[in-house]
Design an enzyme around this catalytic site. Structure first.
Site, short mmCIF file in Angstrom:
data_model
loop_
_atom_site.label_atom_id
_atom_site.label_comp_id
_atom_site.label_asym_id
_atom_site.label_seq_id
_atom_site.Cartn_x
_atom_site.Cartn_y
_atom_site.Cartn_z
N ASP A 141 0.91 -1.13 0.12
CA ASP A 141 -0.01 0.00 0.06
C ASP A 141 0.78 1.20 0.07
OD1 ASP A 141 -0.47 -0.88 3.25
OD2 ASP A 141 0.63 1.01 2.63
N CYS A 183 1.93 -1.43 -23.23
CA CYS A 183 3.05 -0.98 -22.57
C CYS A 183 3.42 0.55 -23.23
CB CYS A 183 4.43 -1.46 -22.51
SG CYS A 183 5.89 -0.63 -22.03
N ALA A 242 -0.29 -0.32 17.00
CA ALA A 242 0.86 0.56 16.66
C ALA A 242 0.42 1.92 16.61
CB ALA A 242 1.50 -0.08 15.42
N LEU A 260 0.95 -6.75 18.54
CA LEU A 260 0.20 -7.09 19.28
C LEU A 260 0.45 -8.31 20.18
CD1 LEU A 260 -3.04 -7.16 16.93
CD2 LEU A 260 -2.27 -5.25 18.21
N HIS A 270 8.72 -5.31 -1.14
CA HIS A 270 7.91 -6.19 -1.86
C HIS A 270 7.06 -5.76 -3.08
CE1 HIS A 270 7.63 -9.14 1.91
NE2 HIS A 270 8.60 -9.17 1.43
N GLY A 298 4.41 -4.24 13.30
CA GLY A 298 3.45 -4.93 12.61
C GLY A 298 3.81 -5.96 11.74
N1 APR Z 1 -0.66 -2.89 15.55
C1 APR Z 1 0.42 -3.82 15.56
N2 APR Z 1 0.52 -4.89 15.09
C2 APR Z 1 -0.42 -5.53 14.32
C3 APR Z 1 -1.69 -4.69 14.42
C4 APR Z 1 -1.71 -3.44 15.07
N3 APR Z 1 -2.85 -2.65 15.07
N4 APR Z 1 -2.74 -5.55 13.73
C5 APR Z 1 -1.91 -6.65 13.55
N5 APR Z 1 -0.70 -6.52 13.77
C6 APR Z 1 0.41 -7.48 13.51
C7 APR Z 1 0.14 -8.95 13.80
O1 APR Z 1 -0.09 -9.35 15.23
C8 APR Z 1 0.83 -9.66 12.87
O2 APR Z 1 2.19 -10.12 13.50
O3 APR Z 1 0.84 -7.44 12.38
C9 APR Z 1 1.12 -8.80 12.13
C10 APR Z 1 0.75 -9.08 10.53
O4 APR Z 1 1.50 -10.20 10.09
P1 APR Z 1 1.10 -10.65 8.55
O5 APR Z 1 -0.37 -10.68 8.34
O6 APR Z 1 1.77 -11.98 8.37
O7 APR Z 1 1.67 -9.58 7.68
P2 APR Z 1 3.26 -9.37 7.35
O8 APR Z 1 3.98 -9.86 8.49
O9 APR Z 1 3.29 -7.91 6.82
O10 APR Z 1 3.66 -10.54 5.80
C11 APR Z 1 4.83 -10.32 5.71
O11 APR Z 1 4.21 -11.91 3.82
O12 APR Z 1 2.82 -12.72 2.35
C12 APR Z 1 3.86 -11.82 2.73
O13 APR Z 1 3.94 -10.33 1.15
C13 APR Z 1 3.40 -10.56 2.08
O14 APR Z 1 4.50 -8.37 2.95
C14 APR Z 1 3.75 -9.94 3.31
C15 APR Z 1 4.73 -10.71 3.97
#
Ligand code: APR
Length: 236
Positions: free
Chosen positions: A94, A136, A220, A203, A109, A176
């Site tokens: 995003d 393109c 966060a 969290l 990514h 996060g």
């Molecule tokens: N504040 C802090 N942490 C949070 C909040 C919040 N409000 N809401 C959720 N989280 C935490 C969750 O506890 C979790 O550990 O954010 C984390 C999200 O984890 P994922 O869903 O696995 O996302 P991410 O870690 O960004 O994934 C990494 O995986 O699939 C690939 O390319 C994709 O960039 C992504 C990568």
């Protein structure tokens, strides 16, 4: 003198959760409704490019409406008020860091509002639909545009730059992210081995526990602004 001179902030889907965007691995996570192997691998795109384009075109509609939350805005405040080199290394596709006016952003990514031509490498920026009919603008070839999203099995972007940032930072903040997808999940280890103080904002504890000096639990949007205000105040 500021306590820290080189700060790296790694962000994951959790920093965008309070902006209303789904994370990947929570109960209603993005990957629950769309398995990774259907929309986020090179094979999936080769097998069915129209389906993969549709997924990202739909996701784009979600992401373009989202607004930055206090966590993103706190990073801008830190970059403006704390005299250090502060880099944002994000796993997120995003553009909420940009909308919050963060600087020095590295989308390892990729980005949802970009597509790359597989014929000539040209990158277009658009929040509009991209599909197998898209021509393109650089080489005029149709049907070779791919979402500029790093699929599983592809190399991350900006890795040389990120590697040098990790080796020279003295403060590493992880905001996060579940810490389960490599190589981003190993960034804390590189920072720690090179002497950085490492703090995890989540969290709940993640699997990277032992490499973090500190864990700040909570949302966060609340914990990061409080931490950053304290850091700025202590530097006055
Ligand atoms: N504040 C802090 N942490 C949070 C909040 C919040 N409000 N809401 C959720 N989280 C935490 C969750 O506890 C979790 O550990 O954010 C984390 C999200 O984890 P994922 O869903 O696995 O996302 P991410 O870690 O960004 O994934 C990494 O995986 O699939 C690939 O390319 C994709 O960039 C992504 C990568």
């Amino acid at each position: 003198m500021p306590e820290y001179k080189n700060i790296v902030i790694l962000t994951g889907a959790g920093i965008s959760a309070e902006s209303g965007l789904a994370t990947f691995r929570s109960s209603n996570g993005l990957w629950n409704n769309h398995p990774v192997e259907d929309v986020a691998t090179v094979e999936a795109f080769q097998r069915n490019p129209a389906y993969v384009h549709d997924f990202y075109n739909e996701l784009k509609k979600e992401l373009v409406k989202a607004q930055p939350n206090p966590a993103h805005l706190a990073i801008t405040k830190l970059q403006k008020e704390y005299p250090a080199k502060i880099s944002v290394v994000t796993q997120n596709v995003d553009t909420l860091h940009e909308k919050a006016q963060n600087s020095n952003i590295y989308h390892i990514h990729g980005q949802i509002n970009q597509a790359v031509c597989q014929n000539c490498g040209h990158i277009i920026e658009t929040f509009g639909d991209v599909d197998t009919q898209t021509v393109c603008p650089n080489c005029q070839v149709m049907g070779m545009m791919k979402p500029n999203i790093v699929f599983f099995g592809e190399n991350l972007l900006y890795m040389d730059k990120v590697d040098s940032l990790l080796r020279t930072c003295d403060l590493f903040l992880s905001i996060g992210t579940s810490g389960v997808v490599f190589p981003a999940a190993a960034f804390v280890q590189i920072a720690k081995i090179n002497g950085a103080h490492t703090i995890e904002f989540n969290l709940e504890p993640t699997s990277n526990n032992y490499y973090f000096d500190q864990h700040i639990f909570g949302k966060a949007g609340t914990t990061l602004p409080a931490f950053i205000d304290e850091l700025i105040k202590n530097n006055k």
